[in-house]
Design a protein around this motif. Structure first.
Motif, PDB file in Angstrom:
ATOM      1  N   PRO A   3      17.060  -8.447  -7.617  1.00 22.52           N
ATOM      2  CA  PRO A   3      18.449  -8.928  -7.572  1.00 22.52           C
ATOM      3  C   PRO A   3      18.825  -9.821  -8.747  1.00 22.52           C
ATOM      4  N   ILE A   4      20.112  -9.793  -9.075  1.00 21.59           N
ATOM      5  CA  ILE A   4      20.685 -10.661 -10.097  1.00 21.59           C
ATOM      6  C   ILE A   4      21.818 -11.461  -9.462  1.00 21.59           C
ATOM      7  N   TYR A   5      21.877 -12.756  -9.770  1.00 20.53           N
ATOM      8  CA  TYR A   5      22.923 -13.640  -9.274  1.00 20.53           C
ATOM      9  C   TYR A   5      23.766 -14.124 -10.455  1.00 20.53           C
ATOM     10  N   LEU A   6      25.079 -14.183 -10.245  1.00 21.59           N
ATOM     11  CA  LEU A   6      25.998 -14.675 -11.267  1.00 21.59           C
ATOM     12  C   LEU A   6      26.885 -15.767 -10.678  1.00 21.59           C
ATOM     13  N   LEU A   7      26.917 -16.915 -11.354  1.00 23.50           N
ATOM     14  CA  LEU A   7      27.787 -18.024 -10.949  1.00 23.50           C
ATOM     15  C   LEU A   7      28.668 -18.403 -12.132  1.00 23.50           C
ATOM     16  N   GLU A   8      29.978 -18.203 -11.995  1.00 22.84           N
ATOM     17  CA  GLU A   8      30.948 -18.513 -13.055  1.00 22.84           C
ATOM     18  C   GLU A   8      32.299 -18.767 -12.398  1.00 22.84           C
ATOM     19  N   ASP A   9      32.906 -19.936 -12.664  1.00 26.79           N
ATOM     20  CA  ASP A   9      34.148 -20.285 -11.964  1.00 26.79           C
ATOM     21  C   ASP A   9      35.397 -19.677 -12.605  1.00 26.79           C
ATOM     22  N   ASN A  10      35.324 -19.270 -13.871  1.00 33.20           N
ATOM     23  CA  ASN A  10      36.472 -18.656 -14.520  1.00 33.20           C
ATOM     24  C   ASN A  10      36.502 -17.159 -14.171  1.00 33.20           C
ATOM     25  N   GLU A  11      37.578 -16.735 -13.516  1.00 30.29           N
ATOM     26  CA  GLU A  11      37.625 -15.362 -13.004  1.00 30.29           C
ATOM     27  C   GLU A  11      37.515 -14.318 -14.097  1.00 30.29           C
ATOM     28  N   LEU A  12      38.244 -14.510 -15.218  1.00 30.31           N
ATOM     29  CA  LEU A  12      38.195 -13.542 -16.312  1.00 30.31           C
ATOM     30  C   LEU A  12      36.791 -13.447 -16.901  1.00 30.31           C
ATOM     31  N   GLN A  13      36.171 -14.600 -17.121  1.00 32.67           N
ATOM     32  CA  GLN A  13      34.809 -14.604 -17.662  1.00 32.67           C
ATOM     33  C   GLN A  13      33.830 -14.026 -16.647  1.00 32.67           C
ATOM     34  N   ARG A  14      34.040 -14.366 -15.388  1.00 33.84           N
ATOM     35  CA  ARG A  14      33.145 -13.869 -14.330  1.00 33.84           C
ATOM     36  C   ARG A  14      33.154 -12.335 -14.291  1.00 33.84           C
ATOM     37  N   ASN A  15      34.331 -11.755 -14.343  1.00 31.77           N
ATOM     38  CA  ASN A  15      34.444 -10.296 -14.316  1.00 31.77           C
ATOM     39  C   ASN A  15      33.820  -9.668 -15.559  1.00 31.77           C
ATOM     40  N   LYS A  16      34.020 -10.329 -16.695  1.00 34.10           N
ATOM     41  CA  LYS A  16      33.466  -9.806 -17.945  1.00 34.10           C
ATOM     42  C   LYS A  16      31.933  -9.879 -17.935  1.00 34.10           C
ATOM     43  N   TYR A  17      31.370 -10.988 -17.458  1.00 31.27           N
ATOM     44  CA  TYR A  17      29.917 -11.130 -17.402  1.00 31.27           C
ATOM     45  C   TYR A  17      29.310 -10.131 -16.412  1.00 31.27           C
ATOM     46  N   ALA A  18      30.015  -9.909 -15.304  1.00 28.09           N
ATOM     47  CA  ALA A  18      29.537  -8.923 -14.329  1.00 28.09           C
ATOM     48  C   ALA A  18      29.479  -7.530 -14.969  1.00 28.09           C
ATOM     49  N   GLU A  19      30.499  -7.231 -15.780  1.00 30.48           N
ATOM     50  CA  GLU A  19      30.519  -5.955 -16.506  1.00 30.48           C
ATOM     51  C   GLU A  19      29.348  -5.874 -17.476  1.00 30.48           C
ATOM     52  N   PHE A  20      29.066  -6.964 -18.189  1.00 32.21           N
ATOM     53  CA  PHE A  20      27.942  -6.994 -19.130  1.00 32.21           C
ATOM     54  C   PHE A  20      26.616  -6.786 -18.400  1.00 32.21           C
ATOM     55  N   ILE A  21      26.496  -7.389 -17.221  1.00 28.76           N
ATOM     56  CA  ILE A  21      25.251  -7.263 -16.452  1.00 28.76           C
ATOM     57  C   ILE A  21      25.052  -5.817 -16.002  1.00 28.76           C
ATOM     58  N   HIS A  22      26.109  -5.196 -15.491  1.00 21.73           N
ATOM     59  CA  HIS A  22      26.009  -3.789 -15.077  1.00 21.73           C
ATOM     60  C   HIS A  22      25.614  -2.906 -16.263  1.00 21.73           C
ATOM     61  N   ASN A  23      26.225  -3.156 -17.405  1.00 17.63           N
ATOM     62  CA  ASN A  23      25.892  -2.384 -18.607  1.00 17.63           C
ATOM     63  C   ASN A  23      24.447  -2.625 -19.039  1.00 17.63           C
ATOM     64  N   GLY A  24      24.009  -3.893 -18.961  1.00 17.11           N
ATOM     65  CA  GLY A  24      22.639  -4.225 -19.328  1.00 17.11           C
ATOM     66  C   GLY A  24      21.615  -3.540 -18.438  1.00 17.11           C
ATOM     67  N   ILE A  25      21.940  -3.420 -17.165  1.00 18.09           N
ATOM     68  CA  ILE A  25      21.058  -2.718 -16.225  1.00 18.09           C
ATOM     69  C   ILE A  25      20.942  -1.245 -16.608  1.00 18.09           C
ATOM     70  N   LEU A  26      22.083  -0.633 -16.921  1.00 18.26           N
ATOM     71  CA  LEU A  26      22.093   0.788 -17.286  1.00 18.26           C
ATOM     72  C   LEU A  26      21.356   1.029 -18.603  1.00 18.26           C
ATOM     73  N   ILE A  27      21.629   0.186 -19.597  1.00 21.50           N
ATOM     74  CA  ILE A  27      21.007   0.359 -20.906  1.00 21.50           C
ATOM     75  C   ILE A  27      19.489   0.249 -20.826  1.00 21.50           C
ATOM     76  N   ASN A  28      19.011  -0.694 -20.020  1.00 22.55           N
ATOM     77  CA  ASN A  28      17.570  -0.923 -19.904  1.00 22.55           C
ATOM     78  C   ASN A  28      16.910  -0.084 -18.813  1.00 22.55           C
ATOM     79  N   ASP A  29      17.740   0.725 -18.108  1.00 28.38           N
ATOM     80  CA  ASP A  29      17.226   1.511 -16.988  1.00 28.38           C
ATOM     81  C   ASP A  29      16.402   0.617 -16.064  1.00 28.38           C
TER      82      ASP A  29
END
Length: 248
Positions: A3-29
């Protein structure tokens, strides 16, 4: 799945970081998934599982509390010392504080470096965690870990003779090794799942067959190198005979 946990209070940044994490998971399989995305420490803690080893991406400042993420990291480090912690923050001046509090983060990502650099750092951190997880899983097959209070202990699997429970002491596990005896809180079911190389003789015993010296299939008594014995259930008898014959 890790599991991965993300804590970020800024909604725009939170959504963007979540997108980066999903992409990072896919890229690294990677065998990972984004389990928690939280904007407040309360929301985070409501979903937090202290028993899980995980990768944490934490904003340092949450809702005007400059060290809210730091407090969360301390709790994570206390409950799950093998977890990986990454700070995503504007407060580079607090990096020394993380050392003073012995949090030992894997990475310290500065928001001021821009989204592309943040994206690359997140991808790299997922890759590094995936690599270390594979290494740990390889080693964990040869090492048994348990916890007494706040202290963690590791024993070479070659030295483990058996783990067992006593119905008069519910919730406690007793462990016998070549060199010591110990007891701690836990469940045999958990150890059976985590260490499939151990054999479940009956409801109360989980044993290392490499440290046996004899099995009497008529009495269903299994003997070990230290002189200890345990009874094998009728249901497990045939399975054990087959395993012992393979080892001959």
């Amino acid at each position: 799945m890790y599991p991965i946990y993300l804590l970020e209070d800024n909604e725009l940044q939170r959504n963007k970081y979540a997108e980066f994490i999903h992409n990072g998971i896919l890229i690294n399989d990677a065998s990972m998934f984004l389990e928690v995305v939280a904007g407040t420490t309360t929301d985070f803690l409501n979903q937090y599982n202290p028993k899980k080893q995980a990768l944490y991406f934490l904003d340092m400042e949450i809702l005007n509390d400059k060290i809210a993420g730091l407090k969360i990291a301390e709790k994570v480090r206390q409950n799950s010392p093998l977890s990986q912690i990454v700070f995503i923050t504007t407060h580079d001046e607090l990096s020394l504080t993380t050392l003073e509090r012995k949090i030992a983060p894997m990475d310290y990502i500065l928001k001021d470096n821009g989204l592309e650099n943040i994206k690359q750092s997140i991808t790299d951190d997922i890759q590094k965690t995936q690599h270390e997880l594979r290494e740990y899983n390889h080693l964990s097959k040869n090492v048994l870990d348990y916890k007494i209070g706040s202290r963690y202990f590791s024993i070479l699997m070659d030295d483990v003779i058996m783990l067992y429970t006593n119905k008069d002491v519910p919730g406690r596990i007793f462990i016998i090794t070549k060199y010591q005896l110990a007891e701690f809180n836990g469940s045999l079911n958990t150890f059976e799942k985590d260490y499939p190389n151990l054999f479940r003789c009956n409801r109360g015993f989980l044993v290392n067959l490499d440290n046996t010296i004899n099995y009497d299939s008529k009495t269903r008594i299994l003997s070990f190198i230290d002189g200890s014995t345990c009874e094998v259930s009728f249901r497990k008898n045939k399975e054990l005979i087959k395993l012992m014959s393979k080892n001959d």
